[in-house]
Design a protein around this motif. Structure first.
Motif, PDB file in Angstrom:
ATOM      1  N   UNK A 143      36.259  45.259  42.598  1.00  0.00           N
ATOM      2  CA  UNK A 143      35.146  45.738  43.031  1.00  0.00           C
ATOM      3  C   UNK A 143      35.723  47.091  43.988  1.00  0.00           C
ATOM      4  N   UNK A 144      36.256  47.220  45.312  1.00  0.00           N
ATOM      5  CA  UNK A 144      35.938  47.459  46.156  1.00  0.00           C
ATOM      6  C   UNK A 144      37.219  49.370  45.728  1.00  0.00           C
ATOM      7  N   UNK A 145      38.238  47.978  45.386  1.00  0.00           N
ATOM      8  CA  UNK A 145      39.705  49.788  44.430  1.00  0.00           C
ATOM      9  C   UNK A 145      39.003  49.953  43.689  1.00  0.00           C
ATOM     10  N   UNK A 146      38.395  49.486  42.634  1.00  0.00           N
ATOM     11  CA  UNK A 146      37.747  50.520  41.593  1.00  0.00           C
ATOM     12  C   UNK A 146      37.216  50.963  41.992  1.00  0.00           C
ATOM     13  N   UNK A 147      36.233  51.093  43.219  1.00  0.00           N
ATOM     14  CA  UNK A 147      35.369  52.072  43.952  1.00  0.00           C
ATOM     15  C   UNK A 147      36.101  53.348  44.561  1.00  0.00           C
TER      16      UNK A 147
END
Length: 517
Positions: free
Chosen positions: A423-427
């Motif tokens: 989720x953080x990397x895709x953000x």
């Protein structure tokens, strides 16, 4: 077994994992549970249509005299703001999106984003002045961030293993479905007198979020997210229901279940925390982030931004000023783009990500260079044939852009990220993409107005750089599960932690290994 299903990258050898357990009789078209699963996935895939609709909507509005007259023919920085404000709204939501995605779950985050988008669509449709229109587009951008941060993650995490890569690649490819609807709706409403020529297309933008508002909470939640929250029994039921007709002892279900548990365990053991710092604390994660930031920027800085948001300005530089012809070409181009991106989505497991990326970059470089040459020739000689050649090269350029930078940028990003950082990397990916979009949307109209075709030369040089970068950095992930892909990047860091999780594997896992032997 979760980590043992693959060898490290150094060995160059991979043992087949989930493929051993696939039932050859269970296909997407003959299994009721898979058909149902794919229906839910379609509901998630249309999230991308909102962005595609918006990209074409603003391009089409600029070719509508009613819209231009109503908002007093915006140009220069005002036009740049109109195109960029949705992405500014998206930027405002980025600090919150990954926390909701990991905190309340994928489904609820999508529902939350859809609710905000519906408010924005209502305001945009009813806009009485430029300020209200800009505020509505900010609201749409703010909401779409939550939906787009969660939807592709949920697609890749609930998909049947045989179809995961293709379905996740379809996510961003369906950007063009919204693009087509907006283009052809606006082409039709051009003949409606008054403001309904642009208000009707605005209403159409609300179709995907209203469907998600009423339906998405009934879709299956990510088994990986459920396991990460300690809800293992519920995760097993989701996997069994959709992947094996509710048979919890099915070898594929047991393999997936134990592999996911082992991978999440390893990720937690290998990193002291899963905060933002974890994105760059290991060699594997640093390589991930370099690739992710690069392809996010490339996806908007390969010359395509000139066509996506300012096609009418490009037409002006080559002498095509008829409003109907501009709208017609925009609509045809959207169909062309959808065809190539969807076709490439179904080819990702056959040809592999690396070959597709490199083929795309070579083709873009060739045809954008030819487009630049013909634009220059038209500017100097006013030759009509040169103008027609520019249109042809735009179509050919987009065919090569579409095969990689539409389907793969999202699917490749989410598959190379481990669950704990997904989720953080895709953000981060979405943040970089929005920054690139905002930069383009402000700079492109000013540069086109100032130096016209000469601005294309900048992109020719940049695409050449992209080709070199992709050649050295893209890691092949063909025919690997999400957990197997993690080992390609983190094998060296995870090896010392493999022994410990093996001790906690269940008796059912040992039975699966005996069957596979």
């Amino acid at each position: 077994m979760g980590a043992g299903a693959v060898a490290t990258q150094a060995s160059g050898v991979r043992v087949q994992g989930y493929e051993r357990f696939l039932n050859p009789k269970r296909q997407w078209y003959n299994n009721k549970r898979l058909i149902t699963l794919h229906a839910w996935i379609v509901l998630l895939l249309i999230t991308s249509s909102v962005n595609g609709f918006d990209g074409s909507l603003m391009n089409s509005f600029q070719s509508l005299s009613a819209w231009e007259d109503y908002f007093h023919k915006p140009e220069g920085s005002i036009l740049g703001l109109l195109n960029a404000i949705q992405n500014i709204g998206a930027l405002a939501a980025y600090p919150f999106a990954p926390y909701l995605t990991d905190g309340i779950g994928r489904r609820r985050t999508i529902w939350f984003g859809a609710s905000i988008m519906l408010v924005g669509v209502a305001l945009q449709t009813a806009a009485q002045n430029l300020g209200m229109f800009i505020g509505a587009r900010f609201c749409i951008g703010f909401g779409v961030t939550f939906a787009t941060n969660s939807a592709p993650l949920l697609v890749t995490e609930i998909s049947y293993p045989r179809y995961r890569a293709q379905l996740t690649s379809l996510y961003n490819s369906l950007w063009y479905s919204g693009n087509i609807i907006a283009s052809w709706t606006t082409f039709g409403t051009e003949y409606i007198s008054g403001n309904w020529s642009w208000r009707i297309p605005s209403i159409m933008q609300g179709i995907p979020p209203i469907l998600q508002f009423f339906l998405v909470l009934m879709a299956p939640e990510s088994p990986r997210w459920l396991i990460s929250k300690g809800r293992e029994e519920q995760a097993l039921k989701v996997l069994a229901y959709y992947h094996a007709d509710s048979d919890e002892q099915d070898p594929l279900v047991q393999y997936e279940f134990e592999e996911i548990k082992a991978a999440i365990y390893l990720e937690r053991e290998a990193a002291q925390n899963v905060g933002w710092k974890s994105l760059v604390t290991t060699k594997g994660n640093r390589r991930r982030m370099i690739i992710i930031v690069a392809i996010a920027w490339f996806s908007q800085w390969s010359g395509n931004g000139l066509v996506s948001y300012y096609l009418n300005k490009v037409f002006d530089t080559i002498g095509i000023t008829n409003q109907t012809i501009q709208l017609l070409i925009t609509g045809i181009l959207a169909i062309w783009n959808l065809f190539w991106s969807v076709l490439a989505s179904f080819m990702v497991e056959r040809f592999g990500r690396r070959l597709i990326f490199l083929t795309s970059a070579v083709g873009m470089l060739v045809f954008f260079t030819l487009q630049t040459i013909c634009s220059a020739r038209f500017a100097i000689t006013q030759n009509a044939s040169a103008a027609h050649a520019v249109i042809a090269f735009i179509f050919l350029f987009y065919a090569f852009f579409d095969i990689a930078f539409q389907p793969l940028i999202v699917s490749y990003t989410v598959e190379i990220l481990p669950f704990s950082l997904r989720a953080k990397g895709f953000n981060v990916f979405n943040f970089v993409l929005s920054v690139a979009l905002i930069f383009n949307q402000y700079v492109n109209p000013i540069a086109l107005q100032a130096i016209a075709w000469k601005y294309y030369i900048v992109y020719c040089c940049w695409i050449a750089f992209e080709l070199v970068f992709l050649y050295y950095m893209i890691v092949e992930t063909k025919n690997l599960s999400l957990e197997e892909i993690a080992v390609l990047f983190d094998g060296d860091d995870l090896q010392e932690h493999i022994a410990q999780p093996l001790e906690v594997l269940t008796d059912e896992k040992e039975e699966v290994e005996k069957v596979s032997a």
